[in-house]
Design an enzyme around this catalytic site. Sequence first.
Site: not given
Length: 483
Positions: A329, A427
Site C-alpha cells: 500500500c 493488505h
Amino acid sequence: MTTLMVQGTTSDAGKSTLVTALCRWVTRQGVSVVPFKPQNMALNSAVTADGGEIGRAQAVQAQAANLEPHTDMNPVLLKPNSDTGAQVIIHGRAVTTMNAVAYHDYKAIAMQAVLASHERLSAAYPVVMVEGAGSPAEINLRAGDIANMGFAEAVDCPVVLIADINRGGVFAHLVGTLELLSPSEQARVKGFIINRFRGDLALLQPGLDWLEARTGKPVIGVLPYVMDLHLEAEDGIDQRQTDKADQVLKVLVPVLPRISNHTDFDPLRLHPQVDLQFIGPGQAIPPADLIILPGSKSVRSDLAYLRANGWDSAISRHLRYGGKVLGICGGLQMLGEQVHDPLGLEGAPGSSAGLGWLAFETQLEQEKQLRNVRGRLALEDAPVTGYEIHAGVTTGPALANAAVQLDDGRCDGAQSTDGQIFGTYLHGLFESPAACSALLRWAGLQEVQEVDYHGLRERDIERLADLVEKHLDTRLLRELCGF
C-alpha cells in the site's frame, strides 16, 4: 434487546480482547450478538462487507460473533495523520480531516451517527456488546463524550470496568476511575474485571474483598495472563513471536511514524520459520533476507522520515547484495518515482520524490478506494485474498509487470524486472497460506511450512471464550446480557 458496555481504566486494559471473548461466549449460548465500538482511533482498519472501513479490532470481534464486518459496528473511526489531526471516517467513509479542537466541536454530529448505528444493530440483534475507548475518566474529554459514559448514558446501558493488574496499581485504577465519574455513571458500573493476573489468586483475594467493600460493586472475575494469546492489536505493534525453527528467514519492517495496518505482519510473527524484526528510530538496518515497507497514513512525511534515518541508503545496499524488498500500500507508493498530494489529504499539498525503484508515480485523490479482493499472485500463480484501503491512484509503465491478477479483471501492483522488488496494494496477503508460502520462497526460504493464520485466530477466540467460562461470574454476565 440488551446493550452491555466494556470500559477500561486505561488504554490497553483489555477491552478489545474482553469484547471478543464475550462475543464468542454469548454466541456459544445460542444467542445472536453483535460487536460495537462507537468511536475508535486506530491506523489498523478493515474493509467491511458493505464496502466501508472500520477498526481492525471490530472485524476480529465480528469473527468471534460469526458475523461479517459491517460499518455499523464502528460508526466513527479516526485515523491520525499528524500529531494533532486525523481523518474522520463516518459509517465507513472518510468525510474530512480535522485537528483535535475542530473534532471536539464536531462530536455532536458524530454522536448522531453513533446512535443511528446502535439503533439499527439493536433492532437486528438481541445483544449488542460495546467496547469503550481509552478511559471514561479522562476529565478533559468528558464534555461531549461519545466513546464511553456519554454513549452509555445516551442509550442507558450497564457498564463493566476492566483493569490491567500487570501494569501495577490496579486497585487505584479501579477506585480512582469510579471516583471521577458522576453519580449516575457510577451507578452504571455493575462490576469489575481484573485482567492479566499472574500468581496465586489467594494472595489477591484480600484486595478483592476490600474492593467490593469499598465500592459496593462485585468483582466479576480475574482473568489470567496468557503468554501465547495472539489477537490482532488495535493500535500498538505486537512484537511477540512464536518459537522459531533452526533455519529462519530474516524479515525487517521499518516502523514509520504513521504506519498503518501493521497487523499485516502478524502471520509472519507467528510463522515458525520467520524471524520478524521491527526497526525503530535511530536503529541501523541489519542484514536480512527481506525488507518490507509497510502501509502509511502519511506517505510523503513517512518517506522523509525514512530518509532522515538513513534507511533509504541501507535498503539500496540491501538490494545491491541481492536482498528482496516488498512494499504494501503506502510502501508500494514509496517504491515509485513520485508521490503527489495536490489536495493536501495527508499533510501540506505538494509532491515528494519516491525511492525510484519502480517506474510509476502516485497521486492521492479525494475518494478512497475500499475493496475486499481475491486474485492470484504472479509468484507461483498462488491464490490470495486481501483488502485495499488507499486514496492513491498509481500509474506508470512498471505496472505492466503486475504483482497480482485480481478476479475482477484488474491488475494490482508491480514487480521489478530483476525479481528483487514486489509491490502491492493488498493488505492481508500473508493471511492466505499459499500466497504467504509463495512470498517466503521468493524471499529465499527453501522448504516452507504452511501456516493457517485464520485457524490460529479462531483457536485463540475459542480459548478466550473458555477463559470467560472458567474465570468470570457467568451467572451475572447472563443477567447483564439479558438472557
